[in-house]
Design an enzyme around this catalytic site. Structure first.
Site, short mmCIF file in Angstrom:
data_model
loop_
_atom_site.label_atom_id
_atom_site.label_comp_id
_atom_site.label_asym_id
_atom_site.label_seq_id
_atom_site.Cartn_x
_atom_site.Cartn_y
_atom_site.Cartn_z
N LYS A 29 -2.57 18.15 36.19
CA LYS A 29 -2.48 16.75 35.75
C LYS A 29 -1.51 15.98 36.66
CE LYS A 29 -3.13 17.93 30.89
NZ LYS A 29 -2.48 17.94 29.56
N TYR A 65 -3.03 9.68 32.68
CA TYR A 65 -3.04 10.90 33.46
C TYR A 65 -4.41 11.22 34.01
CZ TYR A 65 -4.03 13.04 28.84
OH TYR A 65 -4.53 13.35 27.60
#
Length: 184
Positions: free
Chosen positions: A71, A131
């Site tokens: 991420k 994200y």
């Protein structure tokens, strides 16, 4: 972009070059060519966004293999304390964490590789959190460890008795009772 290494190999903080004037500011939030050269090659395939209020804690989450995710996270409104915990069996930093204050003012981003549990605490009245993920979300691959496990030694910047957790996040195991699906 300034890449700041952390105490855990592969987990990095990114500071963009911000151009500000009387009109406001501009910065490049992501450039695949630069990211691949400066951090590592990653093919992000999904973007997510959440909005939360002060005291909300989300995590510590991960996706089990073969659906593990790296991420790249950032806070576009407000501020959060973001944390990555190494859950790779055999890692010299297993159970250790890196934290990073992400704010709308500092424009920092935090890269969390596969094999890490991820979570954050909202420190402002409201926070909008974004994200990028390098794998698609699969609900059957959801995993987590307790975000309030005292053995992790994380100072979340909020009183735990005031923390707002989802029902799911209240039932994750603590690290010592956790059997990680990740190995080095």
């Amino acid at each position: 972009m300034n890449v700041i290494k952390t105490d855990i190999e592969g987990v990095v903080i990114l500071e963009p070059r911000v151009f500000a004037d009387a009109r406001g500011y501009f910065f490049e939030s992501y450039n695949k060519k630069t990211f691949d050269a400066e951090v590592r090659p990653v093919d992000f395939v999904q973007d997510n966004e959440s909005c939360s209020t002060r005291g909300v804690m989300r995590g510590l989450h991960f996706q089990r293999p073969p659906y593990a995710q790296a991420k790249l996270v950032r806070c576009v409104r407000g501020q959060v304390l973001d944390v990555a915990v190494d859950i790779r069996k055999g890692s010299p930093t297993y159970g250790k964490h890196v934290s990073c204050l992400l704010t709308e003012e500092n424009h920092r981003q935090f890269f969390i590789p596969r094999g890490f549990a991820h979570g954050f605490a909202v420190l402002s009245d409201i926070a909008v959190f974004q994200y990028k993920c390098d794998n698609y979300y699969h609900p059957e691959a959801d995993g987590g460890i307790s975000i309030i496990d005292p053995s992790l030694g994380i100072d979340w910047g909020i009183a735990l008795e005031e923390a707002i957790l989802s029902e799911k996040d209240q039932h994750h195991p603590i690290l010592k009772n956790f059997d990680s699906p990740f190995e080095i």
